[in-house]
Design an enzyme around this catalytic site. Structure first.
Site, short mmCIF file in Angstrom:
data_model
loop_
_atom_site.label_atom_id
_atom_site.label_comp_id
_atom_site.label_asym_id
_atom_site.label_seq_id
_atom_site.Cartn_x
_atom_site.Cartn_y
_atom_site.Cartn_z
N THR A 71 1.53 -4.59 4.07
CA THR A 71 1.39 -4.96 5.48
C THR A 71 0.75 -6.35 5.68
O THR A 71 0.88 -6.93 6.75
CB THR A 71 0.54 -3.91 6.23
OG1 THR A 71 -0.75 -3.83 5.62
CG2 THR A 71 1.22 -2.56 6.22
N ASP A 72 0.05 -6.87 4.64
CA ASP A 72 -0.67 -8.14 4.83
C ASP A 72 0.25 -9.30 5.21
O ASP A 72 -0.08 -10.11 6.07
CB ASP A 72 -1.45 -8.51 3.56
CG ASP A 72 -2.64 -7.59 3.32
OD1 ASP A 72 -2.94 -6.77 4.21
OD2 ASP A 72 -3.28 -7.70 2.26
N SER A 108 1.46 -7.47 -1.10
CA SER A 108 2.20 -8.46 -0.31
C SER A 108 1.59 -9.87 -0.32
O SER A 108 2.31 -10.83 -0.04
CB SER A 108 2.45 -7.97 1.11
OG SER A 108 1.32 -8.04 1.92
N THR A 121 0.81 -1.22 0.00
CA THR A 121 0.00 0.00 0.00
C THR A 121 0.84 1.26 0.00
O THR A 121 0.45 2.28 -0.58
CB THR A 121 -0.94 -0.02 1.22
OG1 THR A 121 -1.82 -1.15 1.07
CG2 THR A 121 -1.78 1.23 1.34
N1 ASP Z 1 -2.97 -5.42 0.64
C1 ASP Z 1 -1.84 -4.57 0.91
C2 ASP Z 1 -0.56 -5.38 0.79
O1 ASP Z 1 -0.24 -6.09 1.71
C3 ASP Z 1 -1.97 -3.98 2.24
C4 ASP Z 1 -0.86 -3.07 2.68
O2 ASP Z 1 0.17 -2.89 2.09
O3 ASP Z 1 -1.07 -2.48 3.74
O4 ASP Z 1 0.12 -5.28 -0.20
#
Ligand code: ASP
Length: 329
Positions: A89-90, A56, A12
């Site tokens: 973050t995932d 991610s 993100t």
């Molecule tokens: N769906 C995103 C990812 O993990 C969420 C994020 O980056 O916060 O790429």
């Protein structure tokens, strides 16, 4: 002035809304993100590297191993004081934990990301990145292992998990809280993490699955893992580390085939112990040869088991990697 390498990996923090799909997708380069961290040139010289640009959930354990090698090479350079990895973050906690287990270097390694994309009001990418840069140049962060820095909090990669799907303070260390904070660009540590481990391997065994226990579950998923040729299975048991009785036969079959079985708890906090003596209770599992995984969430126990299987297939050695200093072995 100290030099910091930033290794960009999508997520993100690198996303903006694509008007055609009307949802966030990776699009910003590392240079474009750094340009939003205004005034950072007064703190550090930044070198940016675009390692990947993916959401991610796309990141595989093999990708994590390549990233680990990449970060190690940067840390070995005399001119670089610390390395920052940006990541979605995932699955951030899995990559950060793998880096923590495989990298042995006193220089700070910080993993960061963002909960809001650059198209949203309150994009937290630049603030998280500037806090990560302050940490990467701080001497206090040396020797602390891989740190996860979001929302001004510094968590140990070995303790942290994503605990909230939307909050800016999404990352928590269950039971323990953060090691420190970044406040007004100052890095302050309140405690250290004394149970960190190192697994010296460049090989990862990816044939490892994770099964979460639910009421009434039987052995079908375990039998599927056996049929698929898995080398290891992590079971997220209930409570203190117990499984429904119909899983026992499957676990026995797996152990008889030499598959390593690691038990953790599906509880958010606390660790597993062989407290209970009924069928499926921790005592029976331990007597059968199941390895206990302390307080790790299943997804991180899987990373540890994949790396352990990368160096040995000896169950005793793997048991030692997981249990030494934590259980009487
Ligand atoms: N769906 C995103 C990812 O993990 C969420 C994020 O980056 O916060 O790429």
């Amino acid at each position: 002035m100290k030099k910091v390498a930033i290794v960009f990996n999508g997520g993100t923090i690198s996303m903006k809304v694509d008007p055609r799909v009307q949802a966030a997708v990776p699009s910003l380069s590392g240079e474009e993100i750094i340009a939003m961290v205004t005034g950072i040139e007064k703190y550090a010289n930044i070198e940016s590297y675009n390692f990947s640009n993916v959401p991610s959930p796309f990141v595989t354990p093999d990708d994590m191993m390549k990233l680990s090698k990449y970060v190690k090479d940067l840390l070995n350079r005399d001119d670089i004081s610390g390395v920052i990895v940006t990541h979605g973050t995932d699955s951030l906690e899995e990559t950060a934990y793998l880096l923590d287990l495989t990298i042995k270097n006193n220089k700070p390694v910080i993993v960061t990301g963002a909960m809001r994309s650059s198209s949203e009001l309150g994009y937290d990418g630049p603030a998280n990145l500037s806090a990560a840069i302050c940490t990467a140049i701080s001497t206090e962060a040396c020797g602390k292992g891989v740190l996860v820095c979001l929302n001004g909090e510094l968590n140990s990669a070995s303790e942290v998990t994503k605990a909230n799907s939307m909050s800016l303070s999404a990352f928590r260390s269950p039971g323990f809280g953060p090691l420190g904070i970044v406040d007004n660009n100052q890095v302050i540590f309140y405690r250290d993490n004394l149970t960190r481990h190192h697994i010296d391997t460049e090989i990862i065994e990816t044939k490892v699955s994770l099964i979460k226990c639910v009421s009434g579950i039987d052995s079908r998923f375990i039998d599927f893992c056996i049929d698929q040729g898995d080398e290891g299975i992590v079971i997220e048991g209930m409570g203190r580390g117990n499984v429904p009785p119909k899983m026992i036969d499957g676990i026995k079959r797996a152990l008889n085939k030499g598959i390593v079985v690691v038990l953790v708890s599906r509880c958010f906090e606390g660790r597993v112990l062989d407290t209970y003596g009924y069928t499926g209770g921790g005592k029976q599992l331990r007597n059968m040869g199941v390895i206990f995984g302390d307080n790790l969430p299943g997804q991180k126990a899987r990373i540890k088991l994949m790396l352990s299987l990368g160096i040995t297939s000896d169950v005793k050695e793997i048991k030692e990697i997981f249990e030494k200093g934590l259980y009487n072995i």
